[in-house]
Design a protein around this motif. Structure first.
Motif, PDB file in Angstrom:
ATOM      1  N   LEU A 283       0.818  -1.361  -0.073  1.00 62.18           N
ATOM      2  CA  LEU A 283       0.108  -0.052   0.150  1.00 62.18           C
ATOM      3  C   LEU A 283       0.864   1.454  -0.145  1.00 62.18           C
ATOM      4  O   LEU A 283       0.582   2.073  -0.783  1.00 62.18           O
ATOM      5  CB  LEU A 283      -0.773   0.066   1.360  1.00 62.18           C
ATOM      6  CG  LEU A 283      -2.251  -0.872   1.088  1.00 62.18           C
ATOM      7  CD1 LEU A 283      -2.640  -0.931   2.506  1.00 62.18           C
ATOM      8  CD2 LEU A 283      -3.221  -0.284   0.255  1.00 62.18           C
ATOM      9  N   LEU A 284       1.780   1.286   0.967  1.00 67.70           N
ATOM     10  CA  LEU A 284       2.848   2.374   1.046  1.00 67.70           C
ATOM     11  C   LEU A 284       3.464   2.646  -0.416  1.00 67.70           C
ATOM     12  O   LEU A 284       3.555   3.737  -1.066  1.00 67.70           O
ATOM     13  CB  LEU A 284       3.766   2.232   2.104  1.00 67.70           C
ATOM     14  CG  LEU A 284       3.248   2.538   3.498  1.00 67.70           C
ATOM     15  CD1 LEU A 284       4.616   2.289   4.533  1.00 67.70           C
ATOM     16  CD2 LEU A 284       2.915   4.009   3.686  1.00 67.70           C
ATOM     17  N   PHE A 285       3.912   1.508  -0.887  1.00 67.75           N
ATOM     18  CA  PHE A 285       4.799   1.418  -2.269  1.00 67.75           C
ATOM     19  C   PHE A 285       3.864   2.131  -3.344  1.00 67.75           C
ATOM     20  O   PHE A 285       4.473   2.951  -4.160  1.00 67.75           O
ATOM     21  CB  PHE A 285       4.968  -0.068  -2.519  1.00 67.75           C
ATOM     22  CG  PHE A 285       5.304  -0.162  -3.900  1.00 67.75           C
ATOM     23  CD1 PHE A 285       6.614  -0.011  -4.694  1.00 67.75           C
ATOM     24  CD2 PHE A 285       4.485  -0.566  -5.097  1.00 67.75           C
ATOM     25  CE1 PHE A 285       6.889  -0.150  -5.737  1.00 67.75           C
ATOM     26  CE2 PHE A 285       4.575  -0.754  -6.376  1.00 67.75           C
ATOM     27  CZ  PHE A 285       6.081  -0.652  -6.726  1.00 67.75           C
ATOM     28  N   PHE A 286       2.721   1.976  -3.328  1.00 68.16           N
ATOM     29  CA  PHE A 286       1.717   2.624  -4.522  1.00 68.16           C
ATOM     30  C   PHE A 286       1.705   4.103  -4.512  1.00 68.16           C
ATOM     31  O   PHE A 286       1.605   4.610  -5.560  1.00 68.16           O
ATOM     32  CB  PHE A 286       0.602   1.878  -4.364  1.00 68.16           C
ATOM     33  CG  PHE A 286      -0.596   2.205  -5.468  1.00 68.16           C
ATOM     34  CD1 PHE A 286       0.056   1.588  -6.911  1.00 68.16           C
ATOM     35  CD2 PHE A 286      -1.441   2.866  -5.716  1.00 68.16           C
ATOM     36  CE1 PHE A 286      -0.670   1.683  -7.947  1.00 68.16           C
ATOM     37  CE2 PHE A 286      -2.191   3.126  -6.780  1.00 68.16           C
ATOM     38  CZ  PHE A 286      -1.939   2.521  -7.880  1.00 68.16           C
ATOM     39  N   LEU A 287       2.115   4.562  -3.253  1.00 65.25           N
ATOM     40  CA  LEU A 287       1.662   5.923  -3.156  1.00 65.25           C
ATOM     41  C   LEU A 287       2.652   7.073  -3.832  1.00 65.25           C
ATOM     42  O   LEU A 287       2.372   7.826  -4.973  1.00 65.25           O
ATOM     43  CB  LEU A 287       1.816   6.654  -1.555  1.00 65.25           C
ATOM     44  CG  LEU A 287       0.673   6.038  -0.785  1.00 65.25           C
ATOM     45  CD1 LEU A 287       0.855   6.360   0.821  1.00 65.25           C
ATOM     46  CD2 LEU A 287      -0.584   5.878  -1.172  1.00 65.25           C
TER      47      LEU A 287
ATOM     48  N   THR B 105       5.017   5.674  -6.284  1.00 62.53           N
ATOM     49  CA  THR B 105       5.029   5.207  -7.749  1.00 62.53           C
ATOM     50  C   THR B 105       3.792   5.593  -8.575  1.00 62.53           C
ATOM     51  O   THR B 105       3.810   6.118  -9.549  1.00 62.53           O
ATOM     52  CB  THR B 105       4.817   3.478  -7.601  1.00 62.53           C
ATOM     53  OG1 THR B 105       5.801   3.038  -6.482  1.00 62.53           O
ATOM     54  CG2 THR B 105       4.961   2.878  -8.909  1.00 62.53           C
ATOM     55  N   ALA B 106       2.370   5.429  -7.696  1.00 60.91           N
ATOM     56  CA  ALA B 106       1.179   6.032  -8.604  1.00 60.91           C
ATOM     57  C   ALA B 106       1.251   7.487  -8.957  1.00 60.91           C
ATOM     58  O   ALA B 106       1.074   8.155  -9.699  1.00 60.91           O
ATOM     59  CB  ALA B 106       0.071   5.429  -7.769  1.00 60.91           C
TER      60      ALA B 106
END
Lengths: 137, 122
Positions: free
Chosen positions: B48-52, B54-55
């Motif tokens: 979830l954190l990774f997506f912030l 990255t997205a």
């Protein structure tokens, strides 16, 4: 999920804009539920609903899904952090890699054939299905 | 060093797919749980954190290139965020394993519907 009155008669809705907006709200709600429960994956129902139901162009749907999932992930991530389930230090190398890959992917997106996007996406869904359905953990 | 390197490389590879919206999160979860031995709950949180970031960075490009449907995004974000919050709180109270099989069936149907889509690809 709270019912939205706009969804009634939407098949006959004369104004496409209103209908797409109602579909978008419902698709977003479903994405939120999946994301909240599984910590991810909300983009899957969202993409399907936006392409097959709201009839967005495929690449626009993929990109718009990211925009919708981002705040959902932020909320879910905040809940995970509050529960203490994520050691931030462990996450940092993944985040750094994500920044690099995210920028590269963003630059390449225009040149990627849609059929690649669709097939890679479907492969992940199949893999996920196998993983969730197999009895051995 | 290797403790940093593999997560970084997996993050970068998953980041490309996340920027395309096609399963970067799934790839990263698989890499973490199957290859790096990260605990499932922790992997989900990291994911979830990774997506912030990255997205976030990928959206700058998508916006510039005209791929964002702002009307759809605006309509979907509020109900989506509220439902995500409710479901995340709810999921902390129950055994999430009961959702594994239904979600697996859903994924199977979803992949079939995409692979069997007869629309002509450009």
């Amino acid at each position: 999920m709270s019912g939205s009155p706009e969804r009634r008669n939407e098949a006959e809705a004369p104004r496409r804009g209103a209908s797409v907006s109602a579909k978008s709200r419902l698709a977003g709600a479903l994405a939120g539920i999946v994301n909240g429960l599984f910590g991810g994956g909300g983009g899957i129902p969202l993409l399907l609903l936006l392409t097959k139901w709201a009839r967005l162009e495929e690449k626009a749907a993929f990109a718009t899904c990211i925009a919708v999932i981002l705040p959902l992930c932020a909320v879910s991530a905040a809940v995970y952090l509050l529960r203490g389930a994520v050691p931030l230090a462990d996450a940092l190398p993944y985040l750094a890699g994500g920044l690099v890959g995210g920028a590269a992917g963003g630059m390449l997106f225009r040149r990627v054939p849609e059929v690649w996007l669709r097939h890679i996406f479907a492969l992940f869904l199949l893999y996920g299905a196998w993983r969730y359905l197999s009895p051995a953990r | 060093m290797t403790g940093w390197l593999l997560p970084f490389l997996f993050g970068a590879a998953a980041g490309v797919l996340s920027a395309w919206g096609i399963g970067g999160g799934t790839l990263l979860l698989l890499c973490m749980t199957l290859l790096l031995g990260v605990d499932q709950a922790e992997a989900q949180g990291i994911n979830l954190l990774f997506f912030l970031p990255t997205a976030g960075v990928s959206l700058l490009f998508h916006k510039k290139n005209g791929y964002l449907d702002k009307g759809v995004a605006k309509a979907a974000i509020l109900p989506g965020t509220l439902c995500a919050l409710a479901a995340a709180l709810f999921s902390s109270l129950i055994d999430r394993d009961i959702f594994r099989k239904p979600f697996g069936v859903f994924l199977l149907l979803a992949s079939a519907s995409i692979l069997l889509d007869k629309r002509v690809s450009q």
